[in-house]
Design a protein around this motif. Structure first.
Motif, PDB file in Angstrom:
ATOM      1  N   UNK A 106      -1.553 -16.671   2.887  1.00 29.36           N
ATOM      2  CA  UNK A 106      -1.077 -15.861   2.509  1.00 29.36           C
ATOM      3  C   UNK A 106      -0.145 -14.801   3.426  1.00 29.36           C
ATOM      4  N   UNK A 107       0.037 -15.691   4.530  1.00 29.00           N
ATOM      5  CA  UNK A 107       1.599 -14.509   5.336  1.00 29.00           C
ATOM      6  C   UNK A 107       2.463 -15.040   4.919  1.00 29.00           C
ATOM      7  N   UNK A 108       1.895 -16.962   5.366  1.00 30.08           N
ATOM      8  CA  UNK A 108       3.740 -17.646   4.577  1.00 30.08           C
ATOM      9  C   UNK A 108       4.178 -16.920   3.173  1.00 30.08           C
ATOM     10  N   UNK A 109       3.276 -16.461   2.063  1.00 31.49           N
ATOM     11  CA  UNK A 109       4.167 -16.050   1.029  1.00 31.49           C
ATOM     12  C   UNK A 109       4.513 -15.215   1.058  1.00 31.49           C
ATOM     13  N   UNK A 110       3.841 -14.139   2.428  1.00 28.66           N
ATOM     14  CA  UNK A 110       4.258 -12.461   2.475  1.00 28.66           C
ATOM     15  C   UNK A 110       5.643 -12.494   3.163  1.00 28.66           C
ATOM     16  N   UNK A 111       5.372 -13.622   4.159  1.00 30.21           N
ATOM     17  CA  UNK A 111       6.832 -13.014   5.049  1.00 30.21           C
ATOM     18  C   UNK A 111       8.074 -14.221   4.568  1.00 30.21           C
ATOM     19  N   UNK A 112       7.760 -14.551   3.199  1.00 28.16           N
ATOM     20  CA  UNK A 112       9.034 -15.547   3.015  1.00 28.16           C
ATOM     21  C   UNK A 112       9.704 -14.659   1.863  1.00 28.16           C
ATOM     22  N   UNK A 113       9.342 -13.669   1.090  1.00 25.71           N
ATOM     23  CA  UNK A 113       9.975 -12.337   0.325  1.00 25.71           C
ATOM     24  C   UNK A 113       8.738 -11.410   0.864  1.00 25.71           C
ATOM     25  N   UNK A 114       9.353 -10.926   1.598  1.00 21.76           N
ATOM     26  CA  UNK A 114       8.524  -9.283   2.141  1.00 21.76           C
ATOM     27  C   UNK A 114       9.552  -8.057   1.390  1.00 21.76           C
ATOM     28  N   UNK A 115      10.735  -8.492   0.833  1.00 18.94           N
ATOM     29  CA  UNK A 115      11.482  -7.557  -0.023  1.00 18.94           C
ATOM     30  C   UNK A 115      10.697  -7.305  -0.824  1.00 18.94           C
ATOM     31  N   UNK A 116      10.023  -8.512  -1.946  1.00 18.71           N
ATOM     32  CA  UNK A 116       9.307  -8.362  -2.965  1.00 18.71           C
ATOM     33  C   UNK A 116       7.837  -7.988  -2.896  1.00 18.71           C
ATOM     34  N   UNK A 117       7.597  -8.434  -1.984  1.00 20.59           N
ATOM     35  CA  UNK A 117       6.130  -7.684  -1.528  1.00 20.59           C
ATOM     36  C   UNK A 117       6.132  -6.802  -1.631  1.00 20.59           C
ATOM     37  N   UNK A 118       6.711  -6.197  -0.846  1.00 18.28           N
ATOM     38  CA  UNK A 118       6.576  -4.609  -0.020  1.00 18.28           C
ATOM     39  C   UNK A 118       6.946  -4.054  -1.614  1.00 18.28           C
ATOM     40  N   UNK A 119       7.570  -4.244  -2.445  1.00 13.28           N
ATOM     41  CA  UNK A 119       8.183  -3.480  -3.869  1.00 13.28           C
ATOM     42  C   UNK A 119       6.733  -3.559  -4.545  1.00 13.28           C
ATOM     43  N   UNK A 120       6.582  -4.503  -4.749  1.00 16.98           N
ATOM     44  CA  UNK A 120       5.260  -4.460  -5.507  1.00 16.98           C
ATOM     45  C   UNK A 120       4.291  -3.751  -5.376  1.00 16.98           C
ATOM     46  N   UNK A 121       3.776  -3.825  -4.453  1.00 12.31           N
ATOM     47  CA  UNK A 121       3.117  -2.813  -3.768  1.00 12.31           C
ATOM     48  C   UNK A 121       3.437  -1.487  -3.439  1.00 12.31           C
ATOM     49  N   UNK A 122       4.413  -1.806  -3.386  1.00 16.26           N
ATOM     50  CA  UNK A 122       4.355   0.203  -3.007  1.00 16.26           C
ATOM     51  C   UNK A 122       4.170   0.591  -4.440  1.00 16.26           C
ATOM     52  N   UNK A 123       4.919  -0.117  -5.491  1.00 14.07           N
ATOM     53  CA  UNK A 123       4.930   0.570  -6.995  1.00 14.07           C
ATOM     54  C   UNK A 123       3.541   0.494  -7.666  1.00 14.07           C
ATOM     55  N   UNK A 124       2.659  -0.414  -7.245  1.00 17.49           N
ATOM     56  CA  UNK A 124       1.057  -0.544  -7.765  1.00 17.49           C
ATOM     57  C   UNK A 124       0.225   1.013  -7.049  1.00 17.49           C
ATOM     58  N   UNK A 125       0.637   0.923  -5.831  1.00 17.94           N
ATOM     59  CA  UNK A 125      -0.259   2.189  -4.971  1.00 17.94           C
ATOM     60  C   UNK A 125       0.990   3.823  -5.742  1.00 17.94           C
ATOM     61  N   UNK A 126       1.800   3.747  -5.694  1.00 19.77           N
ATOM     62  CA  UNK A 126       2.158   4.851  -6.816  1.00 19.77           C
ATOM     63  C   UNK A 126       1.929   4.887  -7.833  1.00 19.77           C
ATOM     64  N   UNK A 127       1.501   3.967  -8.654  1.00 17.52           N
ATOM     65  CA  UNK A 127       0.424   3.947  -9.914  1.00 17.52           C
ATOM     66  C   UNK A 127      -0.260   5.265  -9.756  1.00 17.52           C
ATOM     67  N   UNK A 128      -0.656   4.549  -8.345  1.00 15.09           N
ATOM     68  CA  UNK A 128      -2.282   5.841  -8.629  1.00 15.09           C
ATOM     69  C   UNK A 128      -2.377   6.666  -7.784  1.00 15.09           C
ATOM     70  N   UNK A 129      -1.055   7.161  -7.382  1.00 19.42           N
ATOM     71  CA  UNK A 129      -0.741   8.573  -6.726  1.00 19.42           C
ATOM     72  C   UNK A 129      -0.454   9.482  -8.061  1.00 19.42           C
ATOM     73  N   UNK A 130       0.270   8.727  -9.046  1.00 17.11           N
ATOM     74  CA  UNK A 130      -0.228   9.634 -10.128  1.00 17.11           C
ATOM     75  C   UNK A 130      -1.595  10.131 -11.009  1.00 17.11           C
ATOM     76  N   UNK A 131      -2.149   9.443 -10.243  1.00 16.17           N
ATOM     77  CA  UNK A 131      -3.131  10.528 -10.833  1.00 16.17           C
ATOM     78  C   UNK A 131      -3.880  11.071 -10.013  1.00 16.17           C
ATOM     79  N   UNK A 132      -2.921  11.981  -9.634  1.00 14.56           N
ATOM     80  CA  UNK A 132      -3.753  13.290  -9.314  1.00 14.56           C
ATOM     81  C   UNK A 132      -2.937  14.331  -9.981  1.00 14.56           C
ATOM     82  N   UNK A 133      -2.620  13.947 -11.432  1.00 24.05           N
ATOM     83  CA  UNK A 133      -1.819  15.195 -11.996  1.00 24.05           C
ATOM     84  C   UNK A 133      -2.985  16.016 -12.836  1.00 24.05           C
TER      85      UNK A 133
END
Length: 740
Positions: A373-400
């Motif tokens: 898992x570490x090898x995959x994450x560290x190979x493309x850290x920017x993509x990993x960060x963007x995808x995971x943050x986007x997923x969490x942002x969808x959950x944050x929208x549930x506060x409406x």
């Protein structure tokens, strides 16, 4: 200092001394100090700020109306219209409550008897619902109070009139039902937690010995912490609720097993490098001792910040949790290492660790799940960060659709008799009839309520209060059966005395609101009602400062006001304090910033998911008012353990290898431990979901999901990505040799 302590606990002689000291001290404390359930309180007003108006009203009532009891309403509902048999049953019940066969602690009793003029206000306008009013004297937490309410319920249920439903509730019934639920919390929660943790530990370790050691250690600390906390609460008058005890249970078992996992996992690793168990444990504690101490300190810092809260329920939680975690941290640094050193490799039986020289494949951490898992994450850290943050942002929208729910009835099981009683009552009466708001008027010295001039002022005030659009009715010394009822001069002597203090110098006016007593509508109207009452009292020549408004609605409003203040003041301080601890541990100003940001992001994503699950899907009226606060405290204080464990290992490995390799190695070594710890911590909090209280159900689900989200997403994907992207700036302003 810390190294010397852990070195002694793992030495050949020190391990025996350490265990002996713990056993002796624990035995003395547990045998001599009281139990925590002996310090439990159930009066909501005791958990409000001392200067809150509802608190002052509660104290005024205790001082000036000591004989006044807590109302119990026995509701009779007959949808086709109340018939003679129903009135006869109500009269019989009122006669029994007033007679010699009733329990000794039954005070004033009012029944819907038209002959005595007591039908006013006790029968609904459509004649389908009526109730018998009875005051039960004494502390609601006393067994005698609960016994009396149960006796009333048994008597009421015995009538068995066809087409008539009877249920006993009101404020007295509600308190008894809440106490009954809390009485089951300790035993049920402890049993569920122990069984759940034991099963998870057996699955993780596949060793019965290693699965038992954490439970024994945590169990010992649990007994000690409860005894000390009970002594502290009784000694200094700190109110402790059953909810506080339940939260302490899951926090202690969750953090305790986490700390033991940190120690045991590193001990197993060191046993593959060192033949001598004492040396293996010495190196173990040199490696993780600081992380365990820092993890414990973050919770202690969070608990210290709770002292700044205005709600005493939050204040009370602070020392209770702090005592438990401080003892558990000390046990993880001394008792657990000593016990593991004594047992040695046999602790992991039947899969005992062996030296790596005998099994070279064990050293290939790159092939492990988290190494890959570490090898995959560290190979493309920017993509990993963007995808995971986007997923969490969808959950944050549930506060409406988020909204808070202050209704205690909503928290109780639907089959609770107090809940059913209110449902029957509101079928014919305004929502506020369940629990009238209390207005206390302290007359000037020398004046007495029975005096004609004072009675005239109180009568005018009562009638004017009844004209407020948020108020359905008002009753007091001059109008004991409501504003539309007869004047006291036309009633039997003593009819209004239940509204008069023992010394005659103070009066109580009961206000029935149009809205449900805990609804947002009622709470929003409360400050206006207080001003309305004071202004009219002053216009009548009464001192506005002598007018206090209390009761359940006032307490809920003051709780909301104080809770909003605490969320704005205390929660940011907790986050800042945790950031300081991280900065000191990591010797960095950059890493704590993004670590705190990930914690906050995970918190809002979790709260959004909780909102969707319980409001949108489950149909709850709202989220318990304390749930967001406790969720923030626990996710910050507990999840930071994984930050500390991972980042301290990355820093350690970065001294020996480039940062990318060090991050992957640290993730591979700590990943299984953090995953196991997260699953156990989530499991312990999910035990709260077995309890029949809606607020604890929501809290248990929220913390469990938040911890799992932090374990599998934040700590496994987001943090390694940020470490990789920031490179050497992770440790700024300190210097650490590393390469991107």
């Amino acid at each position: 200092m810390l190294g010397r302590l852990t070195d002694f606990a793992s030495s050949r002689r020190g391990k025996w001394v350490t265990v002996a000291i713990w056993v002796i001290v624990a035995g003395a404390l547990i045998s001599q100090l009281p139990r925590l359930d002996e310090a439990n309180e159930n009066e909501q007003a005791l958990f409000l700020p001392r200067d809150a108006e509802a608190t002052r009203a509660f104290r005024f009532a205790q001082e000036r109306f000591p004989a006044a009891g807590t109302p119990v309403l026995i509701v009779f509902s007959q949808p086709e219209g109340l018939g003679s048999p129903t009135f006869e049953a109500a009269a019989d019940l009122a006669g029994w409550l007033s007679g010699p066969d009733a329990p000794d602690n039954v005070g004033q009793v009012l029944g819907p008897d038209p002959v005595m003029g007591q039908r006013f206000g006790l029968v609904s306008p459509d004649s389908t619902v009526m109730y018998v009013f009875a005051e039960v004297v004494g502390e609601p937490s006393d067994p005698a109070f609960g016994d009396t309410v149960e006796a009333i319920r048994d008597r009421s249920a015995a009538y068995g009139i066809s087409g008539v439903e009877v249920a006993a509730g009101g404020p007295g019934g509600l308190i008894v039902d809440l106490i009954g639920v809390f009485a089951t919390i300790d035993t049920l929660l402890l049993l569920v937690t122990v069984v759940l943790v034991l099963v998870l530990l057996i699955i993780i370790y596949r060793s019965p010995i290693m699965a038992t050691i954490p439970l024994l250690g945590v169990g010992l600390v649990f007994q000690m912490a409860g005894a000390i906390a009970a002594w502290y609460a009784l000694r200094y008058g700190i109110p402790v609720s059953g909810q506080t005890t339940g939260i302490m249970t899951v926090v202690l078992f969750g953090t305790g097993t986490d700390y033991v996992l940190f120690v045991s996992a590193r001990f197993r690793e060191e046993l593959t490098r060192h033949e001598d168990r004492h040396e293996a444990m010495r190196r173990t504690m040199r490696g993780v001792g600081r992380a365990v101490a820092s993890a414990g300190m973050t919770i202690l810092v969070a608990c210290a910040a709770l002292w700044l809260a205005s709600l005493r329920s939050y204040q009370a939680l602070g020392p209770v949790i702090a005592l438990a975690v401080a003892l558990m941290m000390l046990a993880a640094l001394t008792l657990i290492p000593a016990a593991l050193t004594i047992i040695g490799r046999r602790a992991f039986w039947p899969r005992q660790p062996r030296l790596e020289a005998e099994d070279p494949k064990r050293a290939d951490w790159r092939r492990s799940v988290y190494g890959r898992v570490g090898a995959v994450v560290l190979r493309r850290p920017g993509v990993t960060l963007a995808v995971t943050c986007a997923g969490l942002a969808v959950l944050v929208a549930g506060l409406a659709p988020y909204r808070a729910n202050y209704d205690q009835l909503e928290s109780l099981p639907r089959n609770a008799e107090s809940v059913r009683s209110f449902e029957l009552l509101r079928g014919g009466f305004p929502g506020g009839k369940l629990s009238p708001t209390q207005l206390y008027v302290d007359l000037p010295p020398g004046e007495s309520v029975p005096d004609p001039s004072a009675m005239e002022k109180l009568d005018t005030l009562t009638l004017r209060l009844a004209t407020h659009p948020a108020i359905s009715d008002a009753s007091g010394p001059s109008r004991p059966f409501g504003a539309q009822g007869p004047d006291v001069s036309r009633l039997p002597p003593g009819s209004g005395m239940r509204f008069v203090s023992a010394d005659g110098g103070a009066a109580r006016i009961e206000i029935v609101l149009e809205a449900r007593p805990f609804s947002e509508e009622a709470l929003d109207a409360l400050p206006g009602l207080r001003s309305f009452a004071r202004n009219h009292a002053a216009a009548l020549g009464l001192d506005a400062g002598s007018v206090l408004m209390g009761g359940d609605t006032a307490e809920a409003y003051d709780t909301r006001t104080a809770g909003d203040r605490d969320s704005l003041v205390v929660l940011p301080l907790i986050l800042l304090a945790i950031g300081v601890v991280l900065a000191l541990l990591l010797r960095s100003l950059i890493a704590p910033i993004y670590l705190m940001a990930t914690i906050a992001f995970t918190y809002f994503a979790t709260l959004g998911l909780v909102t969707v699950v319980f409001i949108v899907l489950a149909g709850h009226s709202g989220i318990g008012p304390a749930v967001p606060f406790y969720l923030f405290v626990f996710l910050n204080a507990l999840s930071v353990d994984y930050n500390i464990y991972l980042m301290s290992r990355i820093r350690e490995e970065a001294r020996k290898a480039p940062l990318g390799e060090a991050t992957r190695h640290a993730l591979a070594r700590t990943g299984p431990v953090i995953t196991s710890a997260g699953i156990i911590l989530a499991g312990t909090f999910s035990a709260l979901m077995t309890l029949p209280l809606q607020d604890l159900l929501q809290l248990g689900f929220g913390v469990a999901i938040g911890v799992l989200m932090d374990t599998f997403i934040t700590r496994t994907l987001i943090v390694p990505s940020l470490v990789s992207l920031l490179g050497r700036w992770n440790w700024w302003p300190s210097r650490l040799k590393s390469s991107p």
